[in-house]
Design a protein around this motif. Structure first.
Motif, PDB file in Angstrom:
ATOM      1  N   MET A   1       0.843  -1.197   0.000  1.00  0.00           N
ATOM      2  CA  MET A   1       0.000   0.000   0.000  1.00  0.00           C
ATOM      3  C   MET A   1       0.883   1.253   0.000  1.00  0.00           C
ATOM      4  O   MET A   1       1.838   1.348   0.757  1.00  0.00           O
ATOM      5  N   ILE A   2       0.504   2.212  -0.843  1.00  0.00           N
ATOM      6  CA  ILE A   2       1.241   3.475  -0.865  1.00  0.00           C
ATOM      7  C   ILE A   2       0.504   4.496   0.011  1.00  0.00           C
ATOM      8  O   ILE A   2      -0.694   4.712  -0.144  1.00  0.00           O
ATOM      9  N   TYR A   3       1.235   5.079   0.930  1.00  0.00           N
ATOM     10  CA  TYR A   3       0.658   6.079   1.819  1.00  0.00           C
ATOM     11  C   TYR A   3       0.944   7.481   1.290  1.00  0.00           C
ATOM     12  O   TYR A   3       1.913   7.690   0.559  1.00  0.00           O
ATOM     13  N   ALA A   4       0.118   8.433   1.693  1.00  0.00           N
ATOM     14  CA  ALA A   4       0.389   9.828   1.350  1.00  0.00           C
ATOM     15  C   ALA A   4       1.692  10.254   2.032  1.00  0.00           C
ATOM     16  O   ALA A   4       2.527  10.925   1.431  1.00  0.00           O
ATOM     17  N   VAL A   5       1.823   9.865   3.287  1.00  0.00           N
ATOM     18  CA  VAL A   5       3.086  10.088   3.993  1.00  0.00           C
ATOM     19  C   VAL A   5       3.432   8.817   4.746  1.00  0.00           C
ATOM     20  O   VAL A   5       2.571   8.234   5.412  1.00  0.00           O
ATOM     21  N   GLU A   6       4.659   8.394   4.595  1.00  0.00           N
ATOM     22  CA  GLU A   6       5.120   7.247   5.372  1.00  0.00           C
ATOM     23  C   GLU A   6       6.500   7.587   5.943  1.00  0.00           C
ATOM     24  O   GLU A   6       7.487   7.662   5.217  1.00  0.00           O
ATOM     25  N   ALA A   7       6.523   7.813   7.241  1.00  0.00           N
ATOM     26  CA  ALA A   7       7.787   8.103   7.918  1.00  0.00           C
ATOM     27  C   ALA A   7       8.173   6.881   8.731  1.00  0.00           C
ATOM     28  O   ALA A   7       7.334   6.278   9.390  1.00  0.00           O
ATOM     29  N   THR A   8       9.440   6.519   8.635  1.00  0.00           N
ATOM     30  CA  THR A   8       9.921   5.343   9.342  1.00  0.00           C
ATOM     31  C   THR A   8      11.123   5.702  10.209  1.00  0.00           C
ATOM     32  O   THR A   8      12.098   6.247   9.700  1.00  0.00           O
ATOM     33  N   LYS A   9      10.964   5.450  11.483  1.00  0.00           N
ATOM     34  CA  LYS A   9      12.038   5.702  12.470  1.00  0.00           C
ATOM     35  C   LYS A   9      12.663   7.091  12.323  1.00  0.00           C
ATOM     36  O   LYS A   9      13.875   7.271  12.429  1.00  0.00           O
ATOM     37  N   LEU A  10      11.819   8.042  12.050  1.00  0.00           N
ATOM     38  CA  LEU A  10      12.280   9.407  11.794  1.00  0.00           C
ATOM     39  C   LEU A  10      12.787  10.048  13.089  1.00  0.00           C
ATOM     40  O   LEU A  10      12.101  10.044  14.110  1.00  0.00           O
ATOM     41  N   THR A  11      13.990  10.596  13.002  1.00  0.00           N
ATOM     42  CA  THR A  11      14.669  11.107  14.200  1.00  0.00           C
ATOM     43  C   THR A  11      15.371  12.418  13.880  1.00  0.00           C
ATOM     44  O   THR A  11      15.922  12.578  12.794  1.00  0.00           O
ATOM     45  N   LYS A  12      15.311  13.360  14.827  1.00  0.00           N
ATOM     46  CA  LYS A  12      16.083  14.596  14.654  1.00  0.00           C
ATOM     47  C   LYS A  12      16.734  15.027  15.964  1.00  0.00           C
ATOM     48  O   LYS A  12      16.064  15.198  16.974  1.00  0.00           O
TER      49      LYS A  12
END
Ligand SMILES: Nc1ncnc2c1ncn2[C@@H]1O[C@H](COP(=O)(O)OP(=O)(O)O)[C@@H](O)[C@H]1O
Ligand SMILES: [Mg+2]
Length: 310
Positions: A1-12
């Motif tokens: 499935m394609i998401y509009a936004v897919e963030a994975t383990k996003l870190t800052k």
């Protein structure tokens, strides 16, 4: 499935401070998704990474399947962004701002004139077209900022605290407009620290101190916080003999008796499934039920419950 936004383990990290802590986020196509949390939670930082304006310390973001780190240009083409702080040219007029951003998105000639005209009408900006953006009232500035974000008809609209500090009529206008955009198939990612507004979202992620503490529908998050739905009954004291044995009843939360009437709050797995059977079962046992209703729980209370001791 394609998401509009897919963030994975996003870190800052900012220095040694972790502003966003390994979050996973999935925004489905065509929904209004809310990123909810108090000031400083990390919402704006997350959004800036989704847009490719800020490089993540770790993790990846895809927008409609496009990797932001690899193809930021493509992402900007399909995304509209209304930042938290007014970022238009205050010394240009309303119309000049619209024309400038339209041309930056490659519109020219008649197409550009047409689109600017549409936006002036759509956002009731025509009477302000010759006014400097810096001289507009707060609500009108917000409408102009939204118009600019939509100038290139994006599939994904990202709005960062669009209603912070604006009057209730403008807040309502914004939410109505988001619903209208959703009907047209636009996906909306909106941040807010107003818990009451977040009830308008299809799904939410609750953010606190850089982490996502819960996600789901507003109803699902409340269930998670309380371990179920709460129903309240005004009935006879004898109800206590039976309540716990009914299907779906998890526990009795509290009870008191006044003028011979028992008021009891019961935690159930799903109020819409259980409320009617509970009343029926009690009445079958000869116990009178004077009133039965689901207890409204606010997202704010759910948030507090989910972040206690955090
Ligand atoms: N450029 C930056 N440098 C250092 N710290 C920052 C920077 N941007 C944000 N922060 C810090 O990161 C945290 C999250 O900020 P932000 O993403 O703006 O939160 P929110 O949008 O939820 O209010 C805050 O503590 C903020 O002070
Ligand atoms: Mg912010």
């Amino acid at each position: 499935m394609i998401y509009a936004v897919e963030a994975t383990k996003l870190t800052k990290y900012f220095g040694s401070f972790k502003a966003v802590d390994s979050i996973d986020l999935k925004v489905r196509k065509g929904e209004i998704f809310g990123l909810l949390g108090p000031n400083g939670a990390g919402k704006t930082t997350t959004i800036r990474m989704i847009l490719g304006l800020l490089k993540p310390s770790a993790g990846t973001v895809k927008v409609f399947g496009v990797d932001v780190a690899k193809n930021r240009k493509e992402v900007l083409k399909i995304t509209g962004y209304m930042p938290q702080r007014f970022s238009l040219y205050e010394d240009l007029t309303t119309e000049e701002n619209l024309r400038l951003f339209a041309s930056l998105y490659g519109l020219k000639g008649r197409d550009l004139d047409e689109r600017v005209g549409e936006l002036l009408d759509e956002f009731q900006l025509r009477e302000y077209r010759y006014r400097l953006a810096g001289k507009l009232s707060g609500g009108t500035k917000q409408r102009l900022a939204l118009a600019v974000a939509l100038v290139h008809k994006p599939r994904l609209l990202i709005v960062d605290e669009p209603t912070a500090g604006v009057d209730p009529p403008i807040r309502r206008y914004f939410w109505e407009y988001f619903r209208k955009l959703r009907q047209e198939g636009v996906t909306i990612l909106v941040t807010t620290h107003y818990m009451d507004e977040a009830e308008n979202c299809d799904r939410l992620a609750l953010m606190n101190r850089g982490k996502i503490v819960a996600h789901g529908t507003p109803q699902g998050i409340k269930r998670l916080a309380y371990g179920g739905d709460i129903v309240e009954l005004y009935t006879e004291r004898r109800a206590l003999l039976y309540l716990k044995s009914f299907d779906g009843v998890k526990t009795i939360l509290n009870k008191d008796v006044k003028d011979g009437v028992l008021r009891v709050k019961v935690l159930v797995d799903d109020a819409s499934d259980r409320l009617v059977p509970i009343v029926k079962n009690l009445e079958e046992k000869g116990v009178k039920v004077l009133r039965a209703n689901q207890v409204f729980v606010s997202l704010e209370d759910a948030f507090i419950k989910l972040t206690v001791g955090d």
